[in-house]
Design a protein around this motif. Structure first.
Motif, PDB file in Angstrom:
ATOM      1  N   LEU A 286       0.830  -1.202   0.000  1.00 55.36           N
ATOM      2  CA  LEU A 286       0.000   0.000   0.000  1.00 55.36           C
ATOM      3  C   LEU A 286       0.864   1.251   0.000  1.00 55.36           C
ATOM      4  O   LEU A 286       0.592   2.216  -0.724  1.00 55.36           O
ATOM      5  N   MET A 287       1.933   1.249   0.800  1.00 54.54           N
ATOM      6  CA  MET A 287       2.814   2.408   0.852  1.00 54.54           C
ATOM      7  C   MET A 287       3.552   2.594  -0.476  1.00 54.54           C
ATOM      8  O   MET A 287       3.708   3.719  -0.966  1.00 54.54           O
ATOM      9  N   ALA A 288       3.998   1.487  -1.052  1.00 48.68           N
ATOM     10  CA  ALA A 288       4.675   1.562  -2.347  1.00 48.68           C
ATOM     11  C   ALA A 288       3.721   2.104  -3.418  1.00 48.68           C
ATOM     12  O   ALA A 288       4.125   2.883  -4.294  1.00 48.68           O
ATOM     13  N   PHE A 289       2.453   1.711  -3.339  1.00 48.21           N
ATOM     14  CA  PHE A 289       1.435   2.193  -4.265  1.00 48.21           C
ATOM     15  C   PHE A 289       1.260   3.698  -4.140  1.00 48.21           C
ATOM     16  O   PHE A 289       1.237   4.428  -5.147  1.00 48.21           O
ATOM     17  N   GLY A 308       4.843   1.617   7.214  1.00 53.19           N
ATOM     18  CA  GLY A 308       4.758   0.238   7.675  1.00 53.19           C
ATOM     19  C   GLY A 308       5.107   0.007   9.117  1.00 53.19           C
ATOM     20  O   GLY A 308       4.969  -1.112   9.627  1.00 53.19           O
ATOM     21  N   ILE A 309       5.542   1.055   9.829  1.00 50.29           N
ATOM     22  CA  ILE A 309       5.906   0.932  11.245  1.00 50.29           C
ATOM     23  C   ILE A 309       5.000   1.854  12.060  1.00 50.29           C
ATOM     24  O   ILE A 309       5.044   3.071  11.915  1.00 50.29           O
ATOM     25  N   THR A 348      18.013   9.604  11.820  1.00 47.10           N
ATOM     26  CA  THR A 348      18.459   9.449  10.444  1.00 47.10           C
ATOM     27  C   THR A 348      17.879   8.153   9.893  1.00 47.10           C
ATOM     28  O   THR A 348      18.009   7.097  10.519  1.00 47.10           O
ATOM     29  N   VAL A 349      17.215   8.247   8.771  1.00 46.53           N
ATOM     30  CA  VAL A 349      16.683   7.072   8.080  1.00 46.53           C
ATOM     31  C   VAL A 349      17.464   6.916   6.787  1.00 46.53           C
ATOM     32  O   VAL A 349      17.574   7.863   6.006  1.00 46.53           O
ATOM     33  N   SER A 350      18.018   5.725   6.543  1.00 44.85           N
ATOM     34  CA  SER A 350      18.815   5.529   5.345  1.00 44.85           C
ATOM     35  C   SER A 350      18.577   4.136   4.791  1.00 44.85           C
ATOM     36  O   SER A 350      18.070   3.253   5.481  1.00 44.85           O
ATOM     37  N   GLY A 351      18.977   3.941   3.502  1.00 44.97           N
ATOM     38  CA  GLY A 351      18.807   2.644   2.858  1.00 44.97           C
ATOM     39  C   GLY A 351      17.594   2.622   1.965  1.00 44.97           C
ATOM     40  O   GLY A 351      16.942   3.641   1.707  1.00 44.97           O
ATOM     41  N   GLY A 352      17.264   1.440   1.466  1.00 44.88           N
ATOM     42  CA  GLY A 352      16.095   1.284   0.616  1.00 44.88           C
ATOM     43  C   GLY A 352      16.156   2.162  -0.609  1.00 44.88           C
ATOM     44  O   GLY A 352      15.202   2.867  -0.931  1.00 44.88           O
ATOM     45  N   ALA A 353      17.299   2.123  -1.314  1.00 45.06           N
ATOM     46  CA  ALA A 353      17.507   3.027  -2.430  1.00 45.06           C
ATOM     47  C   ALA A 353      16.406   2.935  -3.483  1.00 45.06           C
ATOM     48  O   ALA A 353      16.081   3.925  -4.135  1.00 45.06           O
ATOM     49  N   GLU A 354      15.823   1.764  -3.637  1.00 45.32           N
ATOM     50  CA  GLU A 354      14.795   1.614  -4.659  1.00 45.32           C
ATOM     51  C   GLU A 354      13.399   1.960  -4.142  1.00 45.32           C
ATOM     52  O   GLU A 354      12.445   1.968  -4.907  1.00 45.32           O
ATOM     53  N   THR A 355      13.274   2.203  -2.851  1.00 42.29           N
ATOM     54  CA  THR A 355      11.966   2.568  -2.306  1.00 42.29           C
ATOM     55  C   THR A 355      12.011   3.973  -1.721  1.00 42.29           C
ATOM     56  O   THR A 355      11.472   4.908  -2.290  1.00 42.29           O
ATOM     57  N   TRP A 356      12.716   4.133  -0.625  1.00 40.23           N
ATOM     58  CA  TRP A 356      12.824   5.474  -0.059  1.00 40.23           C
ATOM     59  C   TRP A 356      14.029   5.554   0.861  1.00 40.23           C
ATOM     60  O   TRP A 356      14.443   4.561   1.457  1.00 40.23           O
ATOM     61  N   SER A 357      14.611   6.698   0.921  1.00 40.10           N
ATOM     62  CA  SER A 357      15.701   6.956   1.855  1.00 40.10           C
ATOM     63  C   SER A 357      15.637   8.419   2.233  1.00 40.10           C
ATOM     64  O   SER A 357      15.243   9.261   1.433  1.00 40.10           O
TER      65      SER A 357
END
Length: 368
Positions: A286-289, A308-309, A348-357
């Protein structure tokens, strides 16, 4: 000539748009829902000028009272437009009760405020029934509320909700920032969906993209899109309260508006920084959508939605395994999402280059 013909017809409250009889009928209809939320300390009967709660009967010795209030926001517009009113009361309770458990407090009682232009008892009954369901999930009693019929204040069919919850915590169980230490682990409890934040953006996307809300969601053909969006906010109280009482939970952060970036720092001291790894859990479909439909920048996602959290739990490394097992046994989906380290207060939120960072520090304004 009969003198009565010389006087205008008398005005009534009903002619002005307010029906006392309808209001009384609603009170009678919702009374069973309130009674079903009874708990030690409250008998949850409605109709008086106020509700009583007996802290001694609830088993407290040296308690501090904690209060919270909130609403559901523009998620209500989707409920009104779709005719789906049977979950928004759970949202209302969740937004308050989840804010109490993060202080270490047990929610004790709840009051609601329901305001509308013209009272529709069928809709109001559905809403209050869902408030009672939320109270049962949170373990608190629905001890009162207010129904306001105010012609001219709201458009046809519109209503608004506010909730007020009071909890208590023994003085030595209060969760404070000084319990958090460098090296602590951050666990993330899965959300049940969008919860109750970001719906102004959701509704804008729905209008601009022409979503068919009554059809299966593109990301999950087994559920209607409207049902995915309207999924009630998860209430974490019963899963977390026993663990809070053990003293092993160092901090909790309810992930609401502002997302992980702005909510986790609220429970940190000025000398500690939270580091979140976005690769530690799969972003819900749902979030990706939502992100794809709106071409939403990663940092905007991280500040607008829970991604998602729904709840962050800060614990010592040595307690991770035991607390994770306890939370999973209570029905939660648990992810190890980050850690606490020395540094300026922030997240700091990092990572998930293909979704979000995203990377962002707690602003100077919040440190003031």
């Amino acid at each position: 000539m009969d003198s009565k013909h010389n006087h205008p017809a008398p005005y009534t409250y009903a002619q002005a748009g307010v029906s006392i009889e309808t209001g009384n009928a609603l009170v009678r209809a919702i009374a069973p829902f309130a009674r079903a939320t009874r708990r030690p300390g409250a008998d949850a009967d409605l109709g008086g000028f106020g509700g009583f709660f007996d802290l001694k009967a609830a088993g407290f010795n040296d308690p501090l009272l904690v209060a919270a209030n909130d609403g559901v926001g523009t998620k209500l517009k989707l409920a009104i437009e779709s005719g789906k009113h049977d979950g928004v009361g759970i949202d209302l309770v969740a937004m308050c009760a989840n804010d109490l458990i993060v202080q270490g407090a047990e929610p004790l009682f709840f009051l609601d405020y329901y305001a509308t232009g013209k009272l529709e008892n069928d809709v109001a009954t559905q809403v209050v029934a869902s408030i009672a369901e939320g109270c049962k999930q949170a373990g608190c009693a629905l001890i009162g509320g207010e129904t306001a019929e105010m012609p001219g204040m709201y458009s046809d069919g519109d209503y608004d909700l506010a909730g007020f919850c009071v909890g208590a915590v023994e003085r030595d169980h209060v969760l404070t920032a000084d319990k958090v230490a460098a090296g602590d682990v951050i666990l993330g409890l899965a959300s049940s969906g969008v919860h109750s934040n970001g719906f102004s953006l959701v509704r804008r996307l729905a209008a601009d993209k022409g979503w068919k809300l009554d059809r299966p969601a593109l990301f999950d053909q087994t559920v209607l899109l409207i049902d995915a969006l309207m999924a009630p906010t998860r209430i974490y109280v019963k899963s977390l309260l026993p663990l809070v009482k053990t003293g092993k939970v160092h901090a909790l952060a309810h992930i609401t508006g502002g997302g992980l970036l702005e909510n986790i720092p609220r429970v940190l001291p000025k000398t500690l920084h939270a580091h979140i790894d976005a690769d530690a859990w799969d972003q819900p479909r749902l979030m990706a959508f939502l992100q794809a439909q709106g071409n939403i920048e990663p940092e905007e996602m991280a500040r607008t939605f829970n991604c998602g959290i729904g709840m962050a739990v800060v614990v010592a490394e040595s307690d991770v395994a035991d607390l994770t097992a306890s939370l999973e046994a209570a029905g939660e989906t648990v992810h190890r999402i980050g850690h606490i380290a020395a540094g300026d207060k922030g997240c700091t939120v990092s990572g998930g280059a293909e979704t979000w960072s995203a990377r962002a520090a707690w602003s100077a304004a919040h440190n003031a």
